[in-house]
Design a protein around this motif. Structure first.
Motif, short mmCIF file in Angstrom:
data_model
loop_
_atom_site.label_atom_id
_atom_site.label_comp_id
_atom_site.label_asym_id
_atom_site.label_seq_id
_atom_site.Cartn_x
_atom_site.Cartn_y
_atom_site.Cartn_z
N THR A 135 5.89 3.68 1.33
CA THR A 135 6.70 4.90 1.51
C THR A 135 7.33 4.93 2.92
OG1 THR A 135 4.65 6.10 2.04
CG2 THR A 135 5.53 6.37 -0.18
N SER A 171 0.98 10.47 1.13
CA SER A 171 0.82 9.28 0.26
C SER A 171 -0.64 8.81 0.21
CB SER A 171 1.73 8.14 0.74
OG SER A 171 1.39 7.79 2.06
N GLU A 220 -3.20 10.61 0.28
CA GLU A 220 -4.03 11.51 -0.52
C GLU A 220 -3.62 11.49 -1.99
OE1 GLU A 220 -4.03 15.33 1.43
OE2 GLU A 220 -4.69 14.43 3.31
N TRP A 221 -2.34 11.23 -2.23
CA TRP A 221 -1.85 11.24 -3.61
C TRP A 221 -2.19 9.96 -4.37
CZ3 TRP A 221 3.74 13.31 -2.25
CH2 TRP A 221 3.64 14.67 -1.93
N TRP A 222 -2.19 8.83 -3.65
CA TRP A 222 -2.45 7.54 -4.29
C TRP A 222 -3.59 6.83 -3.59
CZ3 TRP A 222 2.91 8.46 -2.83
CH2 TRP A 222 3.70 8.90 -3.89
N ARG A 223 -4.20 5.87 -4.31
CA ARG A 223 -5.27 5.07 -3.68
C ARG A 223 -4.65 4.19 -2.62
NH1 ARG A 223 -9.86 3.77 -6.96
NH2 ARG A 223 -9.66 1.60 -6.35
N SER A 224 -5.23 4.26 -1.42
CA SER A 224 -4.59 3.56 -0.30
C SER A 224 -5.62 2.87 0.58
CB SER A 224 -3.80 4.58 0.52
OG SER A 224 -3.27 3.99 1.67
N THR A 242 -7.21 8.10 5.72
CA THR A 242 -6.66 9.46 5.67
C THR A 242 -6.59 10.02 7.09
OG1 THR A 242 -8.89 10.23 5.23
CG2 THR A 242 -7.44 10.05 3.33
N ASP A 257 0.85 -1.18 0.00
CA ASP A 257 0.00 0.00 0.00
C ASP A 257 0.90 1.24 0.00
OD1 ASP A 257 -2.59 1.41 1.22
OD2 ASP A 257 -0.90 1.93 2.49
N PRO A 258 0.47 2.38 -0.59
CA PRO A 258 1.36 3.56 -0.66
C PRO A 258 1.92 4.00 0.70
CG PRO A 258 -0.56 3.91 -2.01
CD PRO A 258 -0.79 2.62 -1.31
N ARG A 259 1.09 4.03 1.74
CA ARG A 259 1.56 4.50 3.04
C ARG A 259 2.61 3.54 3.61
NH1 ARG A 259 -0.30 7.70 7.34
NH2 ARG A 259 -0.47 9.37 5.82
#
Lengths: 248, 56
Positions: free
Chosen positions: A132, A177, A179-183, A187, A127-129
């Protein structure tokens, strides 16, 4: 010849460190705030409607994430100040904060993984979060590795400062991350208005964040003291070596 | 439910072990280095062998 300031270190004795008023006050604040945080996490905050009690991992997961971000911000600040002023204490602050930031990032990843296993049914998701955060962890592990591979103190401190400043770019990337990518990751529910967190949970979370921040201060202070002692040890060894050579 | 509490227990244990483990490790190292500093200071303060011998 450089002066050795061993007076900054506590005297002999197992609990000598607690005889310093500032340290004793810090440890007292730590115990009080941690006690309050545990009480609020388990007895004050209500159970969550869907996740029941497992959501209480939030009270260690979010403070760990916050301290990881904060610690890496302090690394950047210490690095900038070292490059401007050239004083070793700023470099010691950056080093201490980086090490503790890596510790809290590790704890954030571990608690997130445990929580994810309970809620999503898997230990890890790309996942993006999560991804990263893992990249940020690697950046600061590399920072620490770099420091241990360079022998020359001046080059080591300068190069580490550059990495410490560049590395902080990873913090906003991790933050935004979701907000920028689907996660899969939610939020932010504290900073967003109407985040949906009940006031009791929010209060318990803020107390927990404050208690962990006190812990961060205690750890940084202790780690900086160690670095100072190691530096002084090096100077004393050098002096002893010089004296032995003179007398030989 | 029991499984959920187990995850909660593991999560909190991991954090407390991690933080206190690190604090104990750093405090132990500070104590070790401090003891070594006191020893070295003692050696440096002690008169050097042969230095005090009279010259003839």
């Amino acid at each position: 010849m450089r002066e050795v300031r061993t007076t900054e270190l506590p005297g002999p004795g197992r609990l000598a460190i607690l005889r310093e008023p500032a340290t004793a006050a810090l440890y007292a604040a730590l115990l009080l705030s941690m006690g309050l945080a545990i009480f609020m996490a388990f007895l004050f905050a209500p159970a969550e409607r869907v996740q029941a009690d497992v959501y209480r991992i939030l009270f260690v997961h979010v403070p760990s994430a916050w301290l990881a971000f904060f610690a890496f911000g302090v690394v950047a600040l210490g690095s900038v100040m070292y490059l401007i002023r050239g004083r070793a204490r700023w470099d010691r602050l950056a080093l201490a904060s980086a090490e503790i930031g890596v510790l809290f990032t590790t704890l954030c990843l571990v608690t997130g993984s445990i929580w994810g296993r309970s809620v999503w049914g898997v230990w890890w998701q790309w996942d993006p979060r999560l991804t990263t955060t893992l990249i940020m962890w690697f950046i600061y592990v590399s920072y620490l590795a770099l420091r241990s591979y360079i022998d020359d103190p001046d080059i080591r401190q300068r190069m580490a400062s550059v990495v410490g400043i560049v590395g902080v770019v990873s913090v906003p990337i991790v933050w935004f991350s979701v907000e920028w990518w689907r996660s899969l990751h939610p939020t932010p529910s504290i900073t967003n208005p109407g985040g949906g967190m009940p006031p009791e949970m929010l209060t318990a979370l803020l107390v927990s964040v404050a208690a962990f921040t006190v812990f961060y201060v205690v750890l940084v202070r202790q780690r900086m003291q160690l670095e100072l002692a190691v530096a002084e040890l090096g100077i004393l060894r050098e002096r002893l070596h010089e004296r032995n050579e003179e007398s030989a | 439910m029991t499984g959920d509490l187990l995850y909660l227990f593991i999560g909190f244990s991991a954090v407390w072990l991690g933080i206190f483990g690190y604090l104990v490790y750093v405090t132990g190292r500070v104590r070790g280095v401090r003891d070594e500093l006191h020893d070295l200071k003692g050696q440096l303060d002690a008169p050097q062998a042969g230095r005090e011998a009279p010259n003839h």
